[in-house]
Design an enzyme around this catalytic site. Sequence first.
Site, PDB file in Angstrom:
ATOM      1  N   ARG A  60      -0.610  25.446  23.980  1.00  0.00           N
ATOM      2  CA  ARG A  60       0.681  25.323  23.313  1.00  0.00           C
ATOM      3  C   ARG A  60       1.821  25.118  24.301  1.00  0.00           C
ATOM      4  O   ARG A  60       2.809  24.474  23.982  1.00  0.00           O
ATOM      5  CB  ARG A  60       0.981  26.584  22.492  1.00  0.00           C
ATOM      6  CG  ARG A  60       0.014  26.819  21.360  1.00  0.00           C
ATOM      7  CD  ARG A  60       0.160  28.216  20.846  1.00  0.00           C
ATOM      8  NE  ARG A  60      -0.125  29.128  21.956  1.00  0.00           N
ATOM      9  CZ  ARG A  60      -0.315  30.419  21.845  1.00  0.00           C
ATOM     10  NH1 ARG A  60      -0.219  30.994  20.681  1.00  0.00           N
ATOM     11  NH2 ARG A  60      -0.579  31.162  22.885  1.00  0.00           N
ATOM     12  N   LYS A  83     -10.529  45.254  22.687  1.00  0.00           N
ATOM     13  CA  LYS A  83      -9.366  44.963  21.850  1.00  0.00           C
ATOM     14  C   LYS A  83      -9.473  45.736  20.548  1.00  0.00           C
ATOM     15  O   LYS A  83     -10.558  46.087  20.102  1.00  0.00           O
ATOM     16  CB  LYS A  83      -9.273  43.465  21.545  1.00  0.00           C
ATOM     17  CG  LYS A  83      -8.822  42.637  22.732  1.00  0.00           C
ATOM     18  CD  LYS A  83      -8.489  41.236  22.287  1.00  0.00           C
ATOM     19  CE  LYS A  83      -7.860  40.458  23.432  1.00  0.00           C
ATOM     20  NZ  LYS A  83      -7.426  39.128  23.004  1.00  0.00           N
ATOM     21  N   SER A  90      -1.326  34.211  17.020  1.00  0.00           N
ATOM     22  CA  SER A  90      -1.767  35.287  16.121  1.00  0.00           C
ATOM     23  C   SER A  90      -0.958  36.552  16.347  1.00  0.00           C
ATOM     24  O   SER A  90      -0.534  37.218  15.399  1.00  0.00           O
ATOM     25  CB  SER A  90      -3.257  35.572  16.323  1.00  0.00           C
ATOM     26  OG  SER A  90      -4.039  34.469  15.965  1.00  0.00           O
ATOM     27  N   HIS A 149      -4.602  27.058  14.785  1.00  0.00           N
ATOM     28  CA  HIS A 149      -6.065  27.059  14.978  1.00  0.00           C
ATOM     29  C   HIS A 149      -6.707  26.041  14.044  1.00  0.00           C
ATOM     30  O   HIS A 149      -7.574  25.265  14.456  1.00  0.00           O
ATOM     31  CB  HIS A 149      -6.672  28.434  14.645  1.00  0.00           C
ATOM     32  CG  HIS A 149      -6.305  29.536  15.562  1.00  0.00           C
ATOM     33  ND1 HIS A 149      -5.887  30.758  15.104  1.00  0.00           N
ATOM     34  CD2 HIS A 149      -6.320  29.635  16.912  1.00  0.00           C
ATOM     35  CE1 HIS A 149      -5.655  31.550  16.132  1.00  0.00           C
ATOM     36  NE2 HIS A 149      -5.906  30.885  17.248  1.00  0.00           N
TER      37      HIS A 149
END
Length: 165
Positions: free
Chosen positions: A95, A46, A133, A22
């Site tokens: 990614r 979440k 993460s 990040h």
Amino acid sequence: MSKIPPTKAIFPGTFDPITNGHLDLIERGARIFDELIVAVLRNPDKSPLFSLGERMDMLREVTKDHENVSIASFDGLLVDFARQCGAAAILRGIRAISDYEYEFQMALMNRRLAPEVEVVFMMPAQRYTFVSSRLLKEVHLLGGEIEGLVPEIVRERLRVKVAVS
């Protein structure tokens, strides 16, 4: 010759926690855009490890040397937040191919909802392409070493979280 207006972009995410991947995108985005807003999503569905305030504090700490980077939080549609901020672009990291498929769908929907807001894809530095993460939290909780994959402040805060739980 007309002057190009300043460009403002949003780099959204949950940042639970922020990773060096990040941070790589934030640093590079800050060189491309005149203003970069790192926007932390408030998602009640979440259960983040770090509270919204903790995530924003860590982001402020690791971006403090970038004068054109600010930290904000949002909920609801990202394009509504982009319009509210006057952002011309949304910066997204990719990614792997699996990220691309999801991000491509989101970009097309965002374009439909707000055609004036561009989506800009960037790849993180190669050394961070496998970092997420979720993966880092899992590795840390199982006792693995994450040095070099997260900023030191995140490593320290993860250590404290694990010790408390």
